[in-house]
Design a protein around this motif. Structure first.
Motif, PDB file in Angstrom:
ATOM      1  N   ARG A 184       4.567  -1.562  -4.733  1.00  0.00           N
ATOM      2  CA  ARG A 184       4.000  -2.786  -4.161  1.00  0.00           C
ATOM      3  C   ARG A 184       3.086  -3.439  -5.190  1.00  0.00           C
ATOM      4  O   ARG A 184       2.273  -2.785  -5.827  1.00  0.00           O
ATOM      5  CB  ARG A 184       3.224  -2.448  -2.895  1.00  0.00           C
ATOM      6  CG  ARG A 184       2.801  -3.676  -2.144  1.00  0.00           C
ATOM      7  CD  ARG A 184       2.074  -3.293  -0.859  1.00  0.00           C
ATOM      8  NE  ARG A 184       2.052  -4.445  -0.004  1.00  0.00           N
ATOM      9  CZ  ARG A 184       2.748  -4.584   1.098  1.00  0.00           C
ATOM     10  NH1 ARG A 184       3.508  -3.600   1.486  1.00  0.00           N
ATOM     11  NH2 ARG A 184       2.679  -5.664   1.809  1.00  0.00           N
ATOM     12  N   THR A 185       3.217  -4.758  -5.352  1.00  0.00           N
ATOM     13  CA  THR A 185       2.378  -5.498  -6.293  1.00  0.00           C
ATOM     14  C   THR A 185       1.194  -6.097  -5.543  1.00  0.00           C
ATOM     15  O   THR A 185       1.140  -6.052  -4.312  1.00  0.00           O
ATOM     16  CB  THR A 185       3.184  -6.637  -6.958  1.00  0.00           C
ATOM     17  OG1 THR A 185       3.596  -7.563  -5.952  1.00  0.00           O
ATOM     18  CG2 THR A 185       4.400  -6.100  -7.707  1.00  0.00           C
ATOM     19  N   GLU A 186       0.270  -6.674  -6.284  1.00  0.00           N
ATOM     20  CA  GLU A 186      -0.903  -7.293  -5.668  1.00  0.00           C
ATOM     21  C   GLU A 186      -0.524  -8.457  -4.764  1.00  0.00           C
ATOM     22  O   GLU A 186      -1.209  -8.745  -3.790  1.00  0.00           O
ATOM     23  CB  GLU A 186      -1.883  -7.765  -6.745  1.00  0.00           C
ATOM     24  CG  GLU A 186      -2.567  -6.640  -7.468  1.00  0.00           C
ATOM     25  CD  GLU A 186      -3.525  -7.133  -8.542  1.00  0.00           C
ATOM     26  OE1 GLU A 186      -3.910  -8.319  -8.504  1.00  0.00           O
ATOM     27  OE2 GLU A 186      -3.883  -6.330  -9.404  1.00  0.00           O
ATOM     28  N   SER A 187       0.589  -9.117  -5.056  1.00  0.00           N
ATOM     29  CA  SER A 187       1.024 -10.256  -4.244  1.00  0.00           C
ATOM     30  C   SER A 187       1.709  -9.818  -2.949  1.00  0.00           C
ATOM     31  O   SER A 187       2.015 -10.650  -2.111  1.00  0.00           O
ATOM     32  CB  SER A 187       1.972 -11.142  -5.057  1.00  0.00           C
ATOM     33  OG  SER A 187       3.165 -10.439  -5.335  1.00  0.00           O
ATOM     34  N   GLY A 188       1.966  -8.520  -2.799  1.00  0.00           N
ATOM     35  CA  GLY A 188       2.614  -8.016  -1.595  1.00  0.00           C
ATOM     36  C   GLY A 188       4.105  -7.798  -1.753  1.00  0.00           C
ATOM     37  O   GLY A 188       4.756  -7.261  -0.865  1.00  0.00           O
ATOM     38  N   MET A 239       4.207  -1.467   5.750  1.00  0.00           N
ATOM     39  CA  MET A 239       5.057  -0.582   4.973  1.00  0.00           C
ATOM     40  C   MET A 239       4.214   0.118   3.917  1.00  0.00           C
ATOM     41  O   MET A 239       3.125  -0.318   3.612  1.00  0.00           O
ATOM     42  CB  MET A 239       6.193  -1.365   4.319  1.00  0.00           C
ATOM     43  CG  MET A 239       7.176  -1.941   5.320  1.00  0.00           C
ATOM     44  SD  MET A 239       8.911  -1.925   4.879  1.00  0.00           S
ATOM     45  CE  MET A 239       8.957  -2.277   3.169  1.00  0.00           C
ATOM     46  N   THR A 240       4.777   1.160   3.376  1.00  0.00           N
ATOM     47  CA  THR A 240       4.048   1.953   2.399  1.00  0.00           C
ATOM     48  C   THR A 240       3.993   1.260   1.048  1.00  0.00           C
ATOM     49  O   THR A 240       4.660   0.255   0.817  1.00  0.00           O
ATOM     50  CB  THR A 240       4.710   3.336   2.219  1.00  0.00           C
ATOM     51  OG1 THR A 240       6.036   3.141   1.760  1.00  0.00           O
ATOM     52  CG2 THR A 240       4.711   4.119   3.509  1.00  0.00           C
ATOM     53  N   LYS A 241       3.215   1.836   0.153  1.00  0.00           N
ATOM     54  CA  LYS A 241       3.026   1.266  -1.178  1.00  0.00           C
ATOM     55  C   LYS A 241       4.252   1.481  -2.069  1.00  0.00           C
ATOM     56  O   LYS A 241       4.505   0.710  -2.981  1.00  0.00           O
ATOM     57  CB  LYS A 241       1.787   1.900  -1.810  1.00  0.00           C
ATOM     58  CG  LYS A 241       1.413   1.292  -3.125  1.00  0.00           C
ATOM     59  CD  LYS A 241       0.141   1.873  -3.672  1.00  0.00           C
ATOM     60  CE  LYS A 241      -0.198   1.215  -4.984  1.00  0.00           C
ATOM     61  NZ  LYS A 241      -1.403   1.677  -5.573  1.00  0.00           N
ATOM     62  N   THR A 242       5.032   2.536  -1.787  1.00  0.00           N
ATOM     63  CA  THR A 242       6.172   2.871  -2.628  1.00  0.00           C
ATOM     64  C   THR A 242       7.435   2.988  -1.786  1.00  0.00           C
ATOM     65  O   THR A 242       7.418   3.605  -0.730  1.00  0.00           O
ATOM     66  CB  THR A 242       5.928   4.214  -3.358  1.00  0.00           C
ATOM     67  OG1 THR A 242       4.701   4.130  -4.082  1.00  0.00           O
ATOM     68  CG2 THR A 242       7.050   4.530  -4.311  1.00  0.00           C
ATOM     69  N   LEU A 243       8.511   2.395  -2.268  1.00  0.00           N
ATOM     70  CA  LEU A 243       9.825   2.510  -1.631  1.00  0.00           C
ATOM     71  C   LEU A 243      10.768   3.171  -2.624  1.00  0.00           C
ATOM     72  O   LEU A 243      10.735   2.879  -3.814  1.00  0.00           O
ATOM     73  CB  LEU A 243      10.368   1.138  -1.237  1.00  0.00           C
ATOM     74  CG  LEU A 243       9.532   0.345  -0.243  1.00  0.00           C
ATOM     75  CD1 LEU A 243      10.126  -1.050  -0.055  1.00  0.00           C
ATOM     76  CD2 LEU A 243       9.457   1.067   1.088  1.00  0.00           C
ATOM     77  N   LYS A 244      11.623   4.042  -2.115  1.00  0.00           N
ATOM     78  CA  LYS A 244      12.545   4.786  -2.965  1.00  0.00           C
ATOM     79  C   LYS A 244      13.977   4.354  -2.678  1.00  0.00           C
ATOM     80  O   LYS A 244      14.356   4.199  -1.521  1.00  0.00           O
ATOM     81  CB  LYS A 244      12.389   6.279  -2.681  1.00  0.00           C
ATOM     82  CG  LYS A 244      13.110   7.178  -3.634  1.00  0.00           C
ATOM     83  CD  LYS A 244      12.753   8.618  -3.348  1.00  0.00           C
ATOM     84  CE  LYS A 244      12.941   9.452  -4.579  1.00  0.00           C
ATOM     85  NZ  LYS A 244      12.443  10.800  -4.420  1.00  0.00           N
TER      86      LYS A 244
END
Length: 142
Positions: free
Chosen positions: A22-26, A1-6
């Protein structure tokens, strides 16, 4: 999945347009800041402020995308001329762009008070069917 969800359909205290990063922990996290101004029974005004962090797992984020609450953030659609120059158009990128567009328009219809109920219902049915077809096509990606 992408880094940003809207957020495309409001839930909890999140509104359309709010973002999950998305955080470093996933996991995915969204921060909400809200201010409320209220009046007491004796007419005095007071303001309440709060901030909240909403954290969801990657699995839950995927489910929220499937359920139509979140959409993968896509870059602005390229102009037709840029697409022709590129020579290759990834059909799954186009599907993501259309899903984002149709989910946004569906939520505008659902949240609008200015549209006649019969027309709103027809629009909801059309967009829901289009989204269903696109989700099916997207699921064929291997």
């Amino acid at each position: 999945m992408t880094k940003t969800l809207k957020v495309i359909d409001p839930f909890l205290r999140l509104d359309v347009g709010d973002l999950f990063e998305r955080t470093e922990s996933g996991d995915y996290m969204s921060t909400v800041h809200e201010n409320f101004t209220n009046n007491t029974d004796d007419g005095k005004e007071f303001t309440t402020r709060y901030s909240a962090n909403f954290v969801i797992s990657e699995d839950y984020a995927e489910q929220m995308v499937k359920d139509g609450y979140l959409a993968e953030e896509v870059s602005e659609a390229k102009s037709e001329e840029d697409k022709k120059k590129q020579g290759f158009v990834n059909v799954f990128d186009e599907i993501n762009n259309l899903l984002y567009k149709f989910n946004t328009e569906l939520n505008e219809i659902k949240n609008s008070k200015d549209i006649h109920p019969a027309i709103a219902r027809e629009g909801e049915v059309v967009y829901t069917n289009l989204i269903t077809v696109l989700e099916h096509l997207k699921s064929l990606k291997k």
